[in-house]
Design a protein around this motif. Structure first.
Motif, PDB file in Angstrom:
ATOM      1  N   VAL A   1      32.144  38.845  41.433  1.00 58.68           N
ATOM      2  CA  VAL A   1      32.399  37.426  41.183  1.00 58.68           C
ATOM      3  C   VAL A   1      31.424  36.909  40.130  1.00 58.68           C
ATOM      4  O   VAL A   1      31.811  36.218  39.180  1.00 58.68           O
ATOM      5  CB  VAL A   1      32.305  36.602  42.486  1.00 58.68           C
ATOM      6  N   GLY A   2      30.150  37.256  40.260  1.00 60.65           N
ATOM      7  CA  GLY A   2      29.164  36.824  39.276  1.00 60.65           C
ATOM      8  C   GLY A   2      29.464  37.345  37.883  1.00 60.65           C
ATOM      9  O   GLY A   2      29.342  36.621  36.892  1.00 60.65           O
ATOM     10  N   THR A   3      29.894  38.591  37.804  1.00 62.93           N
ATOM     11  CA  THR A   3      30.217  39.179  36.507  1.00 62.93           C
ATOM     12  C   THR A   3      31.434  38.508  35.882  1.00 62.93           C
ATOM     13  O   THR A   3      31.420  38.159  34.697  1.00 62.93           O
ATOM     14  CB  THR A   3      30.466  40.692  36.649  1.00 62.93           C
ATOM     15  N   VAL A   4      32.482  38.320  36.678  1.00 56.36           N
ATOM     16  CA  VAL A   4      33.683  37.675  36.140  1.00 56.36           C
ATOM     17  C   VAL A   4      33.365  36.252  35.690  1.00 56.36           C
ATOM     18  O   VAL A   4      33.797  35.815  34.619  1.00 56.36           O
ATOM     19  CB  VAL A   4      34.831  37.700  37.166  1.00 56.36           C
ATOM     20  N   LEU A   5      32.589  35.522  36.485  1.00 55.42           N
ATOM     21  CA  LEU A   5      32.209  34.165  36.078  1.00 55.42           C
ATOM     22  C   LEU A   5      31.360  34.187  34.805  1.00 55.42           C
ATOM     23  O   LEU A   5      31.545  33.357  33.918  1.00 55.42           O
ATOM     24  CB  LEU A   5      31.463  33.455  37.207  1.00 55.42           C
TER      25      LEU A   5
END
Length: 148
Positions: free
Chosen positions: A118-122
């Motif tokens: 999630v952090g990477t996609v954001l």
């Protein structure tokens, strides 16, 4: 029937579209297609081999200038005498080491994978980052919490 996973994927694809990030958009749309078609049987293989294939493709892209001659051997050799290039080499070694720790941590504590993804996609969608973050992020997390 309501599929919360599909809804999440659609939301992530929307983030990719809104942020004009082709990598996120195409990746998520491919996964949606796999999910909603008979190809969904490929998920175990994608989960097992996807990271390795991605690293291979990324490495090919990074090494292409050397192979094509765009980055001449003389430039490569001069990187060992320029202080900025030596810093780049040192950082490259450090980041590779972090990525290795990240792979180990993701294997030992798979519950962290969701947060890393999630952090990477954001980061990719909102800050124009590139999706190489999960391994490095996991390596950094491992420095804070240890490998196990």
């Amino acid at each position: 029937m309501f599929d919360p996973t599909l809804l999440i994927l659609l939301g992530l694809a929307a983030l990719g579209i809104i942020s004009h990030n082709t990598a996120v958009t195409v990746s998520i749309l491919v996964l949606i297609i796999v999910r909603v078609t008979p190809l969904n049987g490929l998920f175990p293989w994608i989960e097992k081999q996807g990271l390795s294939i991605g690293i291979i493709i990324l490495t090919i892209g990074v090494m292409a200038p050397i192979a094509s001659g765009t980055l001449p051997a003389s430039t490569l050799l001069h990187s060992f005498v320029n202080w900025k290039s030596l810093v780049a080499i040192t950082v490259g070694i450090f980041v590779s080491w972090l990525g290795g720790r990240g792979v180990q941590l993701m294997g030992i504590q798979p519950q962290l994978v969701a947060g890393l993804l999630v952090g990477t996609v954001l980061g990719v969608a909102l800050f124009r980052g590139v999706p190489v973050g999960p391994l490095i992020a996991a390596g950094i997390v491992s420095l804070f919490i240890g490998k196990s």
